[in-house]
Design a protein around this motif. Structure first.
Motif, PDB file in Angstrom:
ATOM      1  N   ASP A  30      -0.548  13.171 -29.011  1.00  0.00           N
ATOM      2  CA  ASP A  30      -1.342  13.734 -30.107  1.00  0.00           C
ATOM      3  C   ASP A  30      -2.436  12.782 -30.585  1.00  0.00           C
ATOM      4  OD1 ASP A  30       0.159  16.129 -30.105  1.00  0.00           O
ATOM      5  OD2 ASP A  30       1.681  15.195 -31.378  1.00  0.00           O
ATOM      6  N   GLY A  31      -3.119  12.146 -29.655  1.00  0.00           N
ATOM      7  CA  GLY A  31      -4.228  11.276 -30.012  1.00  0.00           C
ATOM      8  C   GLY A  31      -3.822   9.931 -30.583  1.00  0.00           C
ATOM      9  N   ALA A  32      -2.618   9.484 -30.283  1.00  0.00           N
ATOM     10  CA  ALA A  32      -2.154   8.201 -30.819  1.00  0.00           C
ATOM     11  C   ALA A  32      -1.267   7.495 -29.803  1.00  0.00           C
ATOM     12  CB  ALA A  32      -1.393   8.415 -32.123  1.00  0.00           C
ATOM     13  N   ALA A  33      -1.204   6.178 -29.944  1.00  0.00           N
ATOM     14  CA  ALA A  33      -0.313   5.369 -29.111  1.00  0.00           C
ATOM     15  C   ALA A  33       0.051   4.105 -29.874  1.00  0.00           C
ATOM     16  CB  ALA A  33      -0.974   5.019 -27.784  1.00  0.00           C
ATOM     17  N   ASP A  60      -7.020  -3.296 -26.396  1.00  0.00           N
ATOM     18  CA  ASP A  60      -7.598  -2.593 -25.245  1.00  0.00           C
ATOM     19  C   ASP A  60      -6.626  -1.535 -24.721  1.00  0.00           C
ATOM     20  OD1 ASP A  60      -8.890  -1.839 -22.870  1.00  0.00           O
ATOM     21  OD2 ASP A  60      -8.554  -3.760 -21.896  1.00  0.00           O
ATOM     22  N   ASN A  61      -5.392  -1.932 -24.458  1.00  0.00           N
ATOM     23  CA  ASN A  61      -4.439  -0.993 -23.879  1.00  0.00           C
ATOM     24  C   ASN A  61      -4.039   0.101 -24.871  1.00  0.00           C
ATOM     25  OD1 ASN A  61      -4.005  -1.221 -21.149  1.00  0.00           O
ATOM     26  ND2 ASN A  61      -1.963  -2.078 -21.324  1.00  0.00           N
ATOM     27  N   ALA A  62      -3.833  -0.251 -26.126  1.00  0.00           N
ATOM     28  CA  ALA A  62      -3.455   0.763 -27.115  1.00  0.00           C
ATOM     29  C   ALA A  62      -4.583   1.780 -27.297  1.00  0.00           C
ATOM     30  CB  ALA A  62      -3.087   0.106 -28.444  1.00  0.00           C
ATOM     31  N   LEU A  63      -5.829   1.292 -27.379  1.00  0.00           N
ATOM     32  CA  LEU A  63      -6.972   2.201 -27.495  1.00  0.00           C
ATOM     33  C   LEU A  63      -7.032   3.157 -26.309  1.00  0.00           C
ATOM     34  CD1 LEU A  63      -9.678  -0.393 -28.600  1.00  0.00           C
ATOM     35  CD2 LEU A  63      -8.893   1.542 -29.994  1.00  0.00           C
ATOM     36  N   THR A  64      -6.836   2.618 -25.112  1.00  0.00           N
ATOM     37  CA  THR A  64      -6.944   3.444 -23.911  1.00  0.00           C
ATOM     38  C   THR A  64      -5.808   4.454 -23.812  1.00  0.00           C
ATOM     39  OG1 THR A  64      -8.124   1.657 -22.825  1.00  0.00           O
ATOM     40  CG2 THR A  64      -7.254   3.370 -21.410  1.00  0.00           C
ATOM     41  N   SER A  69      -4.087  10.043 -24.355  1.00  0.00           N
ATOM     42  CA  SER A  69      -3.238  11.111 -24.892  1.00  0.00           C
ATOM     43  C   SER A  69      -4.065  12.332 -25.264  1.00  0.00           C
ATOM     44  CB  SER A  69      -2.434  10.620 -26.098  1.00  0.00           C
ATOM     45  OG  SER A  69      -3.242  10.532 -27.247  1.00  0.00           O
ATOM     46  N   ALA A  70      -5.367  12.123 -25.488  1.00  0.00           N
ATOM     47  CA  ALA A  70      -6.257  13.242 -25.806  1.00  0.00           C
ATOM     48  C   ALA A  70      -7.031  13.739 -24.590  1.00  0.00           C
ATOM     49  CB  ALA A  70      -7.249  12.824 -26.899  1.00  0.00           C
ATOM     50  N   ALA A  97      -2.908   2.664 -32.319  1.00  0.00           N
ATOM     51  CA  ALA A  97      -4.238   3.218 -32.044  1.00  0.00           C
ATOM     52  C   ALA A  97      -4.242   4.729 -32.238  1.00  0.00           C
ATOM     53  CB  ALA A  97      -4.656   2.877 -30.618  1.00  0.00           C
ATOM     54  N   THR A  98      -5.376   5.232 -32.715  1.00  0.00           N
ATOM     55  CA  THR A  98      -5.562   6.666 -32.900  1.00  0.00           C
ATOM     56  C   THR A  98      -6.964   7.062 -32.445  1.00  0.00           C
ATOM     57  OG1 THR A  98      -6.331   6.357 -35.167  1.00  0.00           O
ATOM     58  CG2 THR A  98      -3.987   6.835 -34.867  1.00  0.00           C
ATOM     59  N   VAL A  99      -7.090   8.311 -32.041  1.00  0.00           N
ATOM     60  CA  VAL A  99      -8.395   8.868 -31.704  1.00  0.00           C
ATOM     61  C   VAL A  99      -9.075   9.251 -33.013  1.00  0.00           C
ATOM     62  CG1 VAL A  99      -9.607  10.778 -30.585  1.00  0.00           C
ATOM     63  CG2 VAL A  99      -7.660   9.697 -29.443  1.00  0.00           C
ATOM     64  N   VAL A 100     -10.269   8.714 -33.217  1.00  0.00           N
ATOM     65  CA  VAL A 100     -11.060   9.035 -34.404  1.00  0.00           C
ATOM     66  C   VAL A 100     -11.913  10.267 -34.140  1.00  0.00           C
ATOM     67  CG1 VAL A 100     -12.843   8.163 -35.965  1.00  0.00           C
ATOM     68  CG2 VAL A 100     -11.082   6.619 -35.108  1.00  0.00           C
ATOM     69  N   HIS A 101     -12.447  10.343 -32.917  1.00  0.00           N
ATOM     70  CA  HIS A 101     -13.259  11.497 -32.518  1.00  0.00           C
ATOM     71  C   HIS A 101     -13.092  11.700 -31.019  1.00  0.00           C
ATOM     72  CE1 HIS A 101     -16.519  14.388 -32.349  1.00  0.00           C
ATOM     73  NE2 HIS A 101     -16.982  13.728 -31.298  1.00  0.00           N
ATOM     74  N   GLY A 102     -12.753  12.910 -30.621  1.00  0.00           N
ATOM     75  CA  GLY A 102     -12.562  13.187 -29.206  1.00  0.00           C
ATOM     76  C   GLY A 102     -13.479  14.289 -28.719  1.00  0.00           C
ATOM     77  N   GLY A 103     -13.930  14.128 -27.492  1.00  0.00           N
ATOM     78  CA  GLY A 103     -14.720  15.150 -26.824  1.00  0.00           C
ATOM     79  C   GLY A 103     -14.048  15.504 -25.511  1.00  0.00           C
TER      80      GLY A 103
END
Length: 136
Positions: A30-33, A60-64, A69-70, A97-103
């Motif tokens: 769900d956009g997080a790790a 780096d790894n958490a962001l990726t 996940s998105a 880490a979380t997705v702030v904006h996804g495309g």
């Protein structure tokens, strides 16, 4: 096979450097790790703090993984920046880490890194932001 926590753990385990550091994924989806690793003597710098390179690796790894996940499992880090807030000491490093904006083809992600002491108290030690891209 879907891209779930078990699959994310297999991907992490396939990275020799992550195995060397003893990194583990404790949450994914769900956009997080969340990535964690034990703070040990071999990972410290000369003043007894966790080395900045270890913090950068975790970010780096958490962001990726959050971006993956998105976007799906075939992703790469496009770039990231990290700000060290305070020295990291303790027993465990946690990178959330979380997705702030996804495309469709990229995700902008944020990661907060915490050092955890022996009693479980968390101290923010770094903040990172980056872009995750689908692999060509």
């Amino acid at each position: 096979m879907g891209f779930d926590l078990a699959t994310a753990r297999k991907v992490l385990d396939s990275q020799p450097f992550s195995r060397l550091l003893g990194a583990r994924i404790t949450a994914f989806g769900d956009g997080a790790a969340v990535l964690e690793l034990d703070i040990r003597d071999e990972l410290l710098q000369q003043n007894g703090f966790l080395h900045g390179g270890v913090l950068a690796y975790a970010a780096d790894n958490a962001l990726t993984f959050a971006g993956g996940s998105a976007l799906g499992p075939a992703v790469l880090t496009g770039g990231f920046s990290i700000q060290y807030v305070r020295p990291a000491t303790g027993t465990t490093l946690i990178a959330r880490a979380t997705v702030v904006h996804g495309g469709r083809r990229q995700a902008v992600c944020r990661c907060d890194l915490f050092a955890v002491d022996g009693e479980g108290a968390e101290t923010l030690c770094a903040v990172a932001q980056g872009t995750v891209l689908t692999a060509p």
